[in-house]
Design a protein around this motif. Structure first.
Motif, PDB file in Angstrom:
ATOM      1  N   GLY A 203       0.823  -1.203   0.000  1.00  0.00           N
ATOM      2  CA  GLY A 203       0.000   0.000   0.000  1.00  0.00           C
ATOM      3  C   GLY A 203       0.855   1.250   0.000  1.00  0.00           C
ATOM      4  N   GLU A 204       0.280   2.351  -0.449  1.00  0.00           N
ATOM      5  CA  GLU A 204       1.024   3.600  -0.555  1.00  0.00           C
ATOM      6  C   GLU A 204       1.177   4.246   0.820  1.00  0.00           C
ATOM      7  OE1 GLU A 204       2.524   4.889  -3.157  1.00  0.00           O
ATOM      8  OE2 GLU A 204       1.930   3.206  -4.414  1.00  0.00           O
ATOM      9  N   PRO A 205       2.368   4.746   1.136  1.00  0.00           N
ATOM     10  CA  PRO A 205       2.552   5.479   2.389  1.00  0.00           C
ATOM     11  C   PRO A 205       1.912   6.851   2.290  1.00  0.00           C
ATOM     12  CG  PRO A 205       4.573   5.510   1.114  1.00  0.00           C
ATOM     13  CD  PRO A 205       3.618   4.598   0.382  1.00  0.00           C
ATOM     14  N   LEU A 206       1.915   7.582   3.381  1.00  0.00           N
ATOM     15  CA  LEU A 206       1.363   8.928   3.383  1.00  0.00           C
ATOM     16  C   LEU A 206       1.956   9.727   2.230  1.00  0.00           C
ATOM     17  CD1 LEU A 206       1.477   9.826   7.184  1.00  0.00           C
ATOM     18  CD2 LEU A 206      -0.496   9.076   5.857  1.00  0.00           C
ATOM     19  N   ASP A 207       1.134  10.552   1.607  1.00  0.00           N
ATOM     20  CA  ASP A 207       1.509  11.220   0.358  1.00  0.00           C
ATOM     21  C   ASP A 207       2.614  12.240   0.577  1.00  0.00           C
ATOM     22  OD1 ASP A 207      -0.325  13.264  -2.044  1.00  0.00           O
ATOM     23  OD2 ASP A 207       1.650  12.351  -2.119  1.00  0.00           O
ATOM     24  N   SER A 208       3.839  11.900   0.200  1.00  0.00           N
ATOM     25  CA  SER A 208       4.958  12.824   0.343  1.00  0.00           C
ATOM     26  C   SER A 208       4.947  13.893  -0.724  1.00  0.00           C
ATOM     27  CB  SER A 208       6.281  12.058   0.286  1.00  0.00           C
ATOM     28  OG  SER A 208       6.419  11.391  -0.959  1.00  0.00           O
ATOM     29  N   GLY A 209       4.257  13.655  -1.828  1.00  0.00           N
ATOM     30  CA  GLY A 209       4.276  14.607  -2.925  1.00  0.00           C
ATOM     31  C   GLY A 209       3.715  15.962  -2.549  1.00  0.00           C
ATOM     32  N   ARG A 210       2.694  15.997  -1.690  1.00  0.00           N
ATOM     33  CA  ARG A 210       2.075  17.264  -1.340  1.00  0.00           C
ATOM     34  C   ARG A 210       3.029  18.153  -0.558  1.00  0.00           C
ATOM     35  NH1 ARG A 210      -3.989  15.300   0.564  1.00  0.00           N
ATOM     36  NH2 ARG A 210      -4.572  14.302  -1.398  1.00  0.00           N
ATOM     37  N   LEU A 211       3.730  17.578   0.416  1.00  0.00           N
ATOM     38  CA  LEU A 211       4.653  18.380   1.203  1.00  0.00           C
ATOM     39  C   LEU A 211       5.857  18.782   0.372  1.00  0.00           C
ATOM     40  CD1 LEU A 211       5.248  19.698   3.835  1.00  0.00           C
ATOM     41  CD2 LEU A 211       6.185  17.557   4.691  1.00  0.00           C
TER      42      LEU A 211
END
Length: 216
Positions: A141-149
């Motif tokens: 599963g995908e971890p917390l979305d790092s792209g936004r930060l």
């Protein structure tokens, strides 16, 4: 997150998109806040000790009854912080949402024993734990979305600063010992060495100001 929910009268949900640990219980956090009414995030956070706002953007919804904002804040989290409990057990946090005073957490663990250890710690430190479902998957599963930060951080840098940081990183400039010199970076970017040094210092200062705030 819980204090932010208390300050917002008509909040629907607060989702923790990502977080970077700084030091001494302080985190850089990216949050998505959904509310039934307009709110001023800067004014709200002024009333929360240990929290400060350095980025906010509104997500268009097409509805007069729903406001969604993406916030990036610097927050001093008191123990126990739900994310730190998950990470201490080496589990992967997939989703963390606070709604109606209840945290809903989706995580990936290696096996049942690791999950049981995490659940026991959550129960012991927070006083309550309810298992809603368990799914066995081959993919974690995908971890917390790092792209936004990441989007927020790089938005504070110019294209030239991003280019010199990327070149420096890829060339091994930040390795110990260094694998590339400022002269190597200047040759790669086709600029003067003094320009490389200036852009690096400015970019590094900007990133540090995001964490520690500007010097007085």
């Amino acid at each position: 997150m819980a204090k932010l929910q208390q300050e917002l009268d008509d909040v629907r949900s607060i989702e923790l998109d990502n977080a970077f640990y700084v030091e001494d219980g302080t985190w850089i956090e990216s949050l998505t806040v959904a509310s039934n009414a307009e709110f001023d995030p800067e004014a709200i956070l002024e009333d929360i000790p240990g929290a400060s706002l350095f980025y906010s953007s509104e997500i268009p919804t097409g509805s007069d009854e729903l406001e969604i904002r993406r916030l990036t804040i610097l927050a001093k989290e008191s123990y126990p912080f739900i994310l730190s409990l998950v990470l201490r057990q080496e589990a992967i946090p997939n989703r963390i949402v606070l709604q109606n005073g209840v945290f809903e957490v989706v995580t990936t663990t290696r096996d049942w024993d690791q999950f049981r250890s995490m659940a026991d710690e959550v129960q012991e430190t927070l006083g309550e734990f309810e298992l809603l479902s368990v799914t066995q998957n081959e993919e974690p599963g995908e971890p917390l979305d790092s792209g936004r930060l990441t989007e927020v951080l790089v938005s504070k840098l110019t294209d030239e600063q991003l280019a010199v940081l990327e070149t420096a990183y890829n060339s091994g400039y930040f390795e110990i010992p260094r694998e590339a010199s400022a002269t190597d970076l200047a040759d790669e970017l086709d600029v003067a060495q003094s320009t490389v040094s200036e852009r690096l210092r400015t970019a590094e200062r900007t990133l540090l100001e995001l964490i520690y705030g500007p010097r007085e």
